[in-house]
Design a protein around this motif. Structure first.
Motif, PDB file in Angstrom:
ATOM      1  N   MET A   1       0.843  -1.182   0.000  1.00  0.00           N
ATOM      2  CA  MET A   1       0.000   0.000   0.000  1.00  0.00           C
ATOM      3  C   MET A   1       0.886   1.242   0.000  1.00  0.00           C
ATOM      4  O   MET A   1       1.699   1.437   0.902  1.00  0.00           O
ATOM      5  N   THR A   2       0.742   2.075  -1.025  1.00  0.00           N
ATOM      6  CA  THR A   2       1.605   3.241  -1.213  1.00  0.00           C
ATOM      7  C   THR A   2       0.774   4.505  -1.136  1.00  0.00           C
ATOM      8  O   THR A   2      -0.263   4.618  -1.795  1.00  0.00           O
ATOM      9  N   LYS A   3       1.245   5.465  -0.329  1.00  0.00           N
ATOM     10  CA  LYS A   3       0.542   6.736  -0.187  1.00  0.00           C
ATOM     11  C   LYS A   3       1.294   7.810  -0.950  1.00  0.00           C
ATOM     12  O   LYS A   3       2.473   8.046  -0.708  1.00  0.00           O
ATOM     13  N   PHE A   4       0.630   8.465  -1.889  1.00  0.00           N
ATOM     14  CA  PHE A   4       1.215   9.525  -2.689  1.00  0.00           C
ATOM     15  C   PHE A   4       0.572  10.860  -2.296  1.00  0.00           C
ATOM     16  O   PHE A   4      -0.642  10.933  -2.079  1.00  0.00           O
ATOM     17  N   SER A   5       1.381  11.916  -2.239  1.00  0.00           N
ATOM     18  CA  SER A   5       0.831  13.231  -1.889  1.00  0.00           C
ATOM     19  C   SER A   5       1.616  14.322  -2.604  1.00  0.00           C
ATOM     20  O   SER A   5       2.774  14.133  -2.985  1.00  0.00           O
ATOM     21  N   TRP A   6       0.958  15.475  -2.783  1.00  0.00           N
ATOM     22  CA  TRP A   6       1.563  16.605  -3.472  1.00  0.00           C
ATOM     23  C   TRP A   6       0.892  17.885  -2.987  1.00  0.00           C
ATOM     24  O   TRP A   6      -0.155  17.854  -2.324  1.00  0.00           O
ATOM     25  N   GLU A   7       1.493  19.023  -3.322  1.00  0.00           N
ATOM     26  CA  GLU A   7       0.952  20.307  -2.902  1.00  0.00           C
ATOM     27  C   GLU A   7      -0.082  20.801  -3.915  1.00  0.00           C
ATOM     28  O   GLU A   7       0.017  20.503  -5.106  1.00  0.00           O
ATOM     29  N   PRO A   8      -1.087  21.550  -3.448  1.00  0.00           N
ATOM     30  CA  PRO A   8      -2.116  22.043  -4.371  1.00  0.00           C
ATOM     31  C   PRO A   8      -1.556  23.059  -5.352  1.00  0.00           C
ATOM     32  O   PRO A   8      -0.576  23.756  -5.076  1.00  0.00           O
ATOM     33  N   VAL A   9      -2.176  23.138  -6.513  1.00  0.00           N
ATOM     34  CA  VAL A   9      -1.791  24.078  -7.564  1.00  0.00           C
ATOM     35  C   VAL A   9      -2.915  25.091  -7.760  1.00  0.00           C
ATOM     36  O   VAL A   9      -4.085  24.708  -7.904  1.00  0.00           O
ATOM     37  N   SER A  10      -2.580  26.355  -7.772  1.00  0.00           N
ATOM     38  CA  SER A  10      -3.567  27.399  -7.980  1.00  0.00           C
ATOM     39  C   SER A  10      -4.222  27.244  -9.356  1.00  0.00           C
ATOM     40  O   SER A  10      -3.526  27.100 -10.363  1.00  0.00           O
ATOM     41  N   GLY A  11      -5.544  27.247  -9.392  1.00  0.00           N
ATOM     42  CA  GLY A  11      -6.261  27.109 -10.648  1.00  0.00           C
ATOM     43  C   GLY A  11      -6.590  25.683 -11.034  1.00  0.00           C
ATOM     44  O   GLY A  11      -7.244  25.463 -12.058  1.00  0.00           O
ATOM     45  N   ALA A  12      -6.161  24.700 -10.220  1.00  0.00           N
ATOM     46  CA  ALA A  12      -6.438  23.303 -10.541  1.00  0.00           C
ATOM     47  C   ALA A  12      -7.764  22.864  -9.921  1.00  0.00           C
ATOM     48  O   ALA A  12      -8.043  23.151  -8.754  1.00  0.00           O
ATOM     49  N   ASP A  13      -8.555  22.173 -10.704  1.00  0.00           N
ATOM     50  CA  ASP A  13      -9.819  21.620 -10.217  1.00  0.00           C
ATOM     51  C   ASP A  13      -9.632  20.201  -9.712  1.00  0.00           C
ATOM     52  O   ASP A  13     -10.324  19.751  -8.805  1.00  0.00           O
ATOM     53  N   SER A  14      -8.696  19.465 -10.313  1.00  0.00           N
ATOM     54  CA  SER A  14      -8.411  18.086  -9.924  1.00  0.00           C
ATOM     55  C   SER A  14      -7.003  17.745 -10.387  1.00  0.00           C
ATOM     56  O   SER A  14      -6.288  18.596 -10.940  1.00  0.00           O
ATOM     57  N   TYR A  15      -6.602  16.503 -10.189  1.00  0.00           N
ATOM     58  CA  TYR A  15      -5.243  16.074 -10.537  1.00  0.00           C
ATOM     59  C   TYR A  15      -5.278  14.675 -11.146  1.00  0.00           C
ATOM     60  O   TYR A  15      -6.213  13.903 -10.914  1.00  0.00           O
ATOM     61  N   LEU A  16      -4.251  14.363 -11.929  1.00  0.00           N
ATOM     62  CA  LEU A  16      -4.069  13.030 -12.480  1.00  0.00           C
ATOM     63  C   LEU A  16      -2.773  12.457 -11.923  1.00  0.00           C
ATOM     64  O   LEU A  16      -1.689  12.994 -12.167  1.00  0.00           O
ATOM     65  N   LEU A  17      -2.895  11.388 -11.156  1.00  0.00           N
ATOM     66  CA  LEU A  17      -1.723  10.699 -10.626  1.00  0.00           C
ATOM     67  C   LEU A  17      -1.332   9.600 -11.612  1.00  0.00           C
ATOM     68  O   LEU A  17      -1.964   8.548 -11.688  1.00  0.00           O
ATOM     69  N   GLU A  18      -0.305   9.874 -12.416  1.00  0.00           N
ATOM     70  CA  GLU A  18       0.162   8.916 -13.413  1.00  0.00           C
ATOM     71  C   GLU A  18       1.198   8.004 -12.770  1.00  0.00           C
ATOM     72  O   GLU A  18       2.064   8.456 -12.015  1.00  0.00           O
TER      73      GLU A  18
END
Length: 339
Positions: A258-275
């Motif tokens: 089980m792997t936990k991925f995290s990142w900082e929010p980006v201004s203007g982003a509605d959602s994200y794609l974790l590739e």
């Protein structure tokens, strides 16, 4: 076989504060789709809509579907419901936003308390594949509830292959599920313009063995799996996310993976794609197969899932604007599981 279909209304205020919430005057219970009935599907569908000033449901959308033809059945039923409209502070009828949770349940001993859903990655305008052979896996024998998320592909003949466990609370149970799902068959006649295999994600959760038929199951959290087409329109003004965890070249000696991925929010982003990708025979899978990258669509800034095996992996994150266009991707980070 007895079918129990419950519909519970949870009302949230839409246009201003309502002094009196809408009340159900009459409702039509949704019917089981033939596909879901034969496949022994237990599921939940969340339908959002507005109760207008005439007490009729409008602007109906499926907030969280389950597939198997049950989404359409839930919507068809809600269209026929009638309400006493909500009232504002002056006693005037007003439109109020509403969410309905429709629970489809077949009271079968080996499937009680289950919640399942299936999602497909399809060309725009295509209807979903239908399951024509196979049924839901049985519950585990453990006293605690189990859950699993399995990805697979459907070839042009409707056969299932390349099954992969993404996340599970019980690896042995998930592997037994995959053995059964290998015999599933789908009808792809309604999938137009599909030159490659159809990708699918299947979720199954169950309640504790002693109370499977009594404890309501929460709606399954679902992060759609989408392809990264580099030729799609993009927004170069949307900044690349700054990755947090795991660190680059991280090594893990744990199982389950089980792997936990995290990142900082980006201004203007509605959602994200974790590739993400994995390495096999010293080559990244997407590059070896000459296929598009795959990513989870995430509303927030983090996601956990179970990695595929004791091998290297890599990940990066794309921001997505409110117009649906991808921004600049982060750098790739690599990691490795030792077992």
């Amino acid at each position: 076989m007895r079918i129990v279909i419950l519909a519970l209304v949870f009302v949230t205020v839409g246009n201003g504060a309502a002094k009196q919430m809408p009340k159900v005057l009459s409702k039509v219970e949704p019917e089981y789709s033939e596909e879901a009935r034969v496949a022994l599907v237990n599921a939940q569908v969340a339908v959002g809509f507005a109760v207008n000033t005439s007490g009729v449901a409008e602007q109906i959308i499926v907030k969280r579907g389950c597939g198997f033809g049950l989404d359409e059945q839930a919507v068809a039923a809600v269209k026929r419901w009638r309400f006493q409209p909500g009232l504002d502070a002056n006693g005037t009828p007003m439109a109020v936003a509403t969410t309905v949770e429709v629970n489809f349940s077949l009271l079968l001993p080996d499937h009680e308390g289950q919640v399942s859903c299936i999602h497909f990655e399809l060309p725009e305008g295509s209807a979903r594949p239908t399951l024509i052979k196979g049924h839901m896996p049985r519950n585990s024998q453990d006293s605690a509830g189990e859950s699993a998320r399995i990805q697979f592909q459907i070839d042009e003949k409707g056969a299932v292959h390349d099954l992969l466990v993404f996340k599970t609370t019980n690896q042995a149970w998930a592997e037994a599920m995959m053995s059964q799902m290998k015999n599933w068959r789908f009808n792809l006649d309604s999938v137009h313009g599909q030159s490659a295999d159809v990708k699918a994600t299947f979720d199954l959760a169950e309640g504790p063995a002693k109370s499977r038929a009594l404890i309501p199951r929460p709606l399954l959290e679902y992060h759609p799996l989408v392809a990264i087409h580099l030729q799609d329109p993009s927004d170069p003004q949307l900044a690349a996310p700054r990755l947090s965890m795991p660190l680059n070249d991280a090594q893990f000696n744990v199982h389950p993976r089980m792997t936990k991925f995290s990142w900082e929010p980006v201004s203007g982003a509605d959602s994200y794609l974790l590739e993400w990708d994995y390495m096999y025979n010293e080559v990244w899978h997407a590059e070896a197969k000459h296929i598009d990258g795959m990513a989870f669509k995430v509303a927030g800034t983090g996601l956990s899932f179970e990695f595929t095996g004791a091998q290297p992996g890599r990940w990066r994150v794309w921001p997505v604007g409110f117009d649906g266009k991808r921004g600049n991707p982060s750098e790739w980070r690599t990691f490795r599981y030792l077992r």
